[in-house]
Write an enzyme that holds these catalytic residues in place. Structure first.
Site, short mmCIF file in Angstrom:
data_model
loop_
_atom_site.label_atom_id
_atom_site.label_comp_id
_atom_site.label_asym_id
_atom_site.label_seq_id
_atom_site.Cartn_x
_atom_site.Cartn_y
_atom_site.Cartn_z
N LYS A 1 0.75 -1.39 0.28
CA LYS A 1 -0.26 0.11 0.05
C LYS A 1 0.58 1.22 0.62
O LYS A 1 2.18 1.35 0.19
CB LYS A 1 -0.77 -0.36 1.29
N TYR B 1 -12.28 -2.64 -4.20
CA TYR B 1 -12.73 -2.50 -2.62
C TYR B 1 -14.12 -2.68 -2.68
O TYR B 1 -14.86 -1.93 -1.34
CB TYR B 1 -12.07 -1.22 -1.55
N ASN C 1 -1.95 0.31 6.79
CA ASN C 1 -1.78 -0.73 7.38
C ASN C 1 -1.10 -1.43 6.38
O ASN C 1 -0.59 -3.26 5.70
CB ASN C 1 -3.34 -0.86 7.74
N HIS D 1 -2.37 -5.37 1.54
CA HIS D 1 -3.49 -5.94 1.35
C HIS D 1 -2.83 -7.34 0.71
O HIS D 1 -1.72 -7.85 -0.04
CB HIS D 1 -4.35 -5.07 0.45
N GLU E 1 -9.88 -10.57 -8.02
CA GLU E 1 -8.46 -10.11 -7.65
C GLU E 1 -7.74 -9.50 -8.05
O GLU E 1 -7.07 -9.08 -9.29
CB GLU E 1 -8.47 -9.80 -6.04
#
Ligand code: RTP
Ligand code: MG
Length: 142
Positions: free
Chosen positions: A11, A51, A114, A117, A128
């Protein structure tokens, strides 16, 4: 057990910290192999689509804003039990809850920023992976 594939995203916070290589090293040491990769700065529409399952959640807007705040590194990882192995390497969603030695414990600042993913099941991994890569982008082991 047959090889599995999972989608991994480093990320914007982790890309900004310049720890792509450190995270890749953890994948490789755990026996996961990068079979496709691309660096992208996602558009809002791409992040919202990725998402979409979280569309109704209170954190959706913040999640999308964060995911488009800078470039991300997207890869397909292959290996035995790749989905679960990758989830184990990442640690809990909230870095405060993440076990010591996990990617989120070591590199993430908050539940919003965070670091990584990872797909959460075989079925979501297939969806995905197809979201970011064509079948011909995936490189078979030499
Ligand atoms: P990811 O999808 O990013 O691999 O993370 P995950 O499975 O551990 O967590 P998930 O429940 O799928 O949530 C997706 C991302 O949304 C953010 N989030 N914020 N503020 C909150 O309560 C909250 N909950 C989730 C996190 O950045 C999480 O990675
Ligand atoms: Mg998730």
């Amino acid at each position: 057990m047959a090889l599995q594939r999972t989608l991994s995203i480093i990320k914007p916070d982790a890309v900004a910290k310049n720890v792509i290589g450190a995270i890749y090293q953890r994948f490789e040491q755990a026996g996961l192999r990068v079979v496709a990769a691309r660096m992208r700065h996602l558009s809002r529409a791409e992040a919202e689509g990725f998402y979409a399952v979280h569309r109704e959640r209170p954190f959706f807007k913040a999640l999308v804003e964060f995911m488009i705040s800078g470039p991300v590194m997207i890869q397909v990882l292959e290996g035995e039990h790749a989905v679960q192995k990758h989830r184990d390497l990442m640690g809990a969603t909230d870095p405060k809850q993440a076990a010591p030695g996990t990617i989120r414990a070591d590199f993430a600042d908050s539940i919003d920023a965070n670091a990584v993913h990872g797909s959460d099941a075989d079925e979501t991994a297939a969806v995905e992976i197809a979201y970011f890569f064509a079948g011909t982008d995936l490189c078979a082991r030499a």
